[in-house]
Design a protein around this motif. Structure first.
Motif, PDB file in Angstrom:
ATOM      1  N   PRO A 184       9.145   3.829   5.895  1.00 24.35           N
ATOM      2  CA  PRO A 184       8.164   3.281   6.848  1.00 24.35           C
ATOM      3  C   PRO A 184       7.344   3.241   5.396  1.00 24.35           C
ATOM      4  N   ASP A 185       5.253   2.409   4.681  1.00 25.15           N
ATOM      5  CA  ASP A 185       5.141   1.669   3.544  1.00 25.15           C
ATOM      6  C   ASP A 185       4.272   3.233   2.857  1.00 25.15           C
ATOM      7  N   ASN A 186       4.086   4.181   3.003  1.00 21.69           N
ATOM      8  CA  ASN A 186       4.013   5.231   2.372  1.00 21.69           C
ATOM      9  C   ASN A 186       5.105   6.028   1.536  1.00 21.69           C
ATOM     10  N   GLN A 187       6.854   5.909   2.205  1.00 21.41           N
ATOM     11  CA  GLN A 187       7.813   6.501   1.296  1.00 21.41           C
ATOM     12  C   GLN A 187       8.002   5.464  -0.007  1.00 21.41           C
ATOM     13  N   ARG A 188       8.136   4.289   1.105  1.00 23.80           N
ATOM     14  CA  ARG A 188       8.525   2.690   0.197  1.00 23.80           C
ATOM     15  C   ARG A 188       7.122   2.891  -1.003  1.00 23.80           C
ATOM     16  N   GLU A 189       6.028   3.320  -0.597  1.00 25.10           N
ATOM     17  CA  GLU A 189       4.847   2.161  -1.926  1.00 25.10           C
ATOM     18  C   GLU A 189       5.803   4.188  -2.848  1.00 25.10           C
ATOM     19  N   VAL A 190       6.074   5.197  -2.844  1.00 28.97           N
ATOM     20  CA  VAL A 190       5.909   6.234  -3.848  1.00 28.97           C
ATOM     21  C   VAL A 190       7.261   6.108  -4.738  1.00 28.97           C
ATOM     22  N   LEU A 191       8.614   5.473  -3.595  1.00 22.95           N
ATOM     23  CA  LEU A 191       9.802   5.155  -3.631  1.00 22.95           C
ATOM     24  C   LEU A 191       9.372   4.179  -5.631  1.00 22.95           C
ATOM     25  N   GLU A 192       8.422   3.276  -4.739  1.00 20.71           N
ATOM     26  CA  GLU A 192       8.344   2.194  -5.837  1.00 20.71           C
ATOM     27  C   GLU A 192       7.761   2.109  -7.293  1.00 20.71           C
ATOM     28  N   MET A 193       6.905   3.562  -6.783  1.00 24.15           N
ATOM     29  CA  MET A 193       5.558   3.780  -7.981  1.00 24.15           C
ATOM     30  C   MET A 193       6.786   4.464  -8.850  1.00 24.15           C
ATOM     31  N   ARG A 194       8.199   5.767  -8.320  1.00 20.17           N
ATOM     32  CA  ARG A 194       8.576   6.566  -9.312  1.00 20.17           C
ATOM     33  C   ARG A 194       9.913   5.492  -9.786  1.00 20.17           C
ATOM     34  N   TYR A 195      10.989   4.943  -9.215  1.00 21.76           N
ATOM     35  CA  TYR A 195      11.794   4.469  -9.508  1.00 21.76           C
ATOM     36  C   TYR A 195      10.997   2.716 -10.567  1.00 21.76           C
ATOM     37  N   TYR A 196      10.095   2.064  -9.899  1.00 19.17           N
ATOM     38  CA  TYR A 196      10.878   0.854 -10.495  1.00 19.17           C
ATOM     39  C   TYR A 196       8.985   1.056 -11.804  1.00 19.17           C
ATOM     40  N   GLN A 197       7.536   1.815 -11.354  1.00 23.67           N
ATOM     41  CA  GLN A 197       6.685   1.796 -12.372  1.00 23.67           C
ATOM     42  C   GLN A 197       7.338   3.050 -13.025  1.00 23.67           C
ATOM     43  N   ASP A 198       7.941   3.818 -12.926  1.00 22.78           N
ATOM     44  CA  ASP A 198       8.335   5.017 -14.223  1.00 22.78           C
ATOM     45  C   ASP A 198       7.204   5.917 -13.607  1.00 22.78           C
ATOM     46  N   LEU A 199       6.467   6.555 -12.647  1.00 22.16           N
ATOM     47  CA  LEU A 199       5.236   6.842 -13.129  1.00 22.16           C
ATOM     48  C   LEU A 199       5.600   8.298 -12.596  1.00 22.16           C
ATOM     49  N   SER A 200       5.502   9.363 -12.880  1.00 16.97           N
ATOM     50  CA  SER A 200       5.410  10.929 -12.570  1.00 16.97           C
ATOM     51  C   SER A 200       4.950  11.543 -11.465  1.00 16.97           C
ATOM     52  N   PHE A 201       5.269  11.964 -10.668  1.00 15.93           N
ATOM     53  CA  PHE A 201       4.906  12.635  -9.435  1.00 15.93           C
ATOM     54  C   PHE A 201       3.042  13.006  -9.176  1.00 15.93           C
ATOM     55  N   LYS A 202       2.750  13.803 -10.316  1.00 13.96           N
ATOM     56  CA  LYS A 202       1.798  13.610 -10.232  1.00 13.96           C
ATOM     57  C   LYS A 202       1.140  12.527 -10.421  1.00 13.96           C
ATOM     58  N   GLY A 254       7.167  15.067  -1.161  1.00 15.56           N
ATOM     59  CA  GLY A 254       7.829  14.866   0.358  1.00 15.56           C
ATOM     60  C   GLY A 254       8.053  13.369   0.763  1.00 15.56           C
ATOM     61  N   ARG A 255       7.186  12.829   0.506  1.00 11.71           N
ATOM     62  CA  ARG A 255       7.265  11.021   0.771  1.00 11.71           C
ATOM     63  C   ARG A 255       8.825  10.904   0.261  1.00 11.71           C
ATOM     64  N   MET A 256       8.713  10.772  -0.658  1.00  7.19           N
ATOM     65  CA  MET A 256       9.938  10.507  -1.615  1.00  7.19           C
ATOM     66  C   MET A 256      11.719  11.258  -1.035  1.00  7.19           C
ATOM     67  N   ARG A 257      11.359  12.386  -0.947  1.00  9.46           N
ATOM     68  CA  ARG A 257      12.811  13.201  -0.336  1.00  9.46           C
ATOM     69  C   ARG A 257      13.168  12.515   0.800  1.00  9.46           C
ATOM     70  N   TYR A 258      11.875  11.766   1.899  1.00  9.80           N
ATOM     71  CA  TYR A 258      12.498  11.603   3.223  1.00  9.80           C
ATOM     72  C   TYR A 258      12.543   9.844   3.323  1.00  9.80           C
ATOM     73  N   ALA A 259      12.423   9.228   1.767  1.00 15.12           N
ATOM     74  CA  ALA A 259      12.473   7.775   1.527  1.00 15.12           C
ATOM     75  C   ALA A 259      14.364   7.831   1.001  1.00 15.12           C
ATOM     76  N   ILE A 260      14.615   9.041   0.868  1.00 13.26           N
ATOM     77  CA  ILE A 260      15.961   9.141   0.118  1.00 13.26           C
ATOM     78  C   ILE A 260      17.065   9.115   1.429  1.00 13.26           C
ATOM     79  N   LEU A 261      16.146  10.386   2.094  1.00 11.90           N
ATOM     80  CA  LEU A 261      17.099  10.315   3.233  1.00 11.90           C
ATOM     81  C   LEU A 261      17.447   9.255   4.361  1.00 11.90           C
TER      82      LEU A 261
END
Length: 197
Positions: A141-159, A174-181
């Motif tokens: 889903p878009d919101n999960q993909r967005e968080v995952l890409e920001m975290r792993y590809y842009q190396d942004l903190s959760f804050k 939560g979105r990151m957790r659901y993305a991984i699951l």
């Protein structure tokens, strides 16, 4: 939009800080060419230029949104300084990653299999796994993909992710957790092996 183009940088920053996203679009259009050229002139690599350019404007957005912009009358110089600092950070990191000291370590780093270049087979497996991961990410889903890409590809903190997406840190986590699951579930359903070992 036409009236925004006549405003000064400081007026546009103020409007953007108050929530007018079009004001930022005008600022971006005003300086994207010169900042992009400045970065490329130094790094001489198109992909790296794109990465640093995007990171520059993410920092600009974060600083303005957090109310920390104080460079009245010097907006272009301020953005250029951010880009310059990111370029320096990149080269510093590159230098430290390429410098290996064998002095303080009892184990011989230079004869460690884990630090050697992989075999052709290892590289093929790694490329296949990365391709599979990218394919799975597209189905999130878009919101999960967005968080995952920001975290792993842009190396942004959760804050930073929470600030950019306008949600709480817990929601971003939560979105990151659901993305991984979801990715694990899709991998199992499609019998895709995501392990490099």
């Amino acid at each position: 939009m036409k009236t925004l183009r006549t405003k000064t940088d400081e007026q546009l920053v103020s409007l953007y800080a108050q929530g007018n996203n079009s004001a930022f679009d005008v600022l971006l259009n005003r300086y994207k060419s010169s900042i992009h050229s400045y970065i490329y002139f130094i790094v001489r690599n198109r992909d790296l230029t794109e990465d640093i350019f995007q990171e520059t404007f993410v920092k600009v957005i974060m600083t303005i949104k957090q109310g920390r912009y104080t460079e009245n009358g010097k907006f272009k110089a301020w953005i250029t300084r951010i880009a310059h600092n990111l370029i320096i950070d990149y080269f510093r990191q590159e230098r430290s990653e390429n410098t290996v000291s064998n002095d303080e370590v009892e184990v011989d780093l230079f004869n460690n299999v884990k630090l050697c270049d992989g075999t052709i087979e290892d590289n093929l497996v790694r490329h296949q796994v990365l391709a599979d991961v990218k394919r799975l990410i597209k189905h999130l889903p878009d919101n999960q993909r967005e968080v995952l890409e920001m975290r792993y590809y842009q190396d942004l903190s959760f804050k930073e992710i929470a600030d950019i997406t306008g949600v709480s840190i817990n929601t971003a986590l939560g979105r990151m957790r659901y993305a991984i699951l979801n990715m694990r579930r899709m991998a199992e359903e499609n019998q895709i092996e995501l392990s490099l070992v």
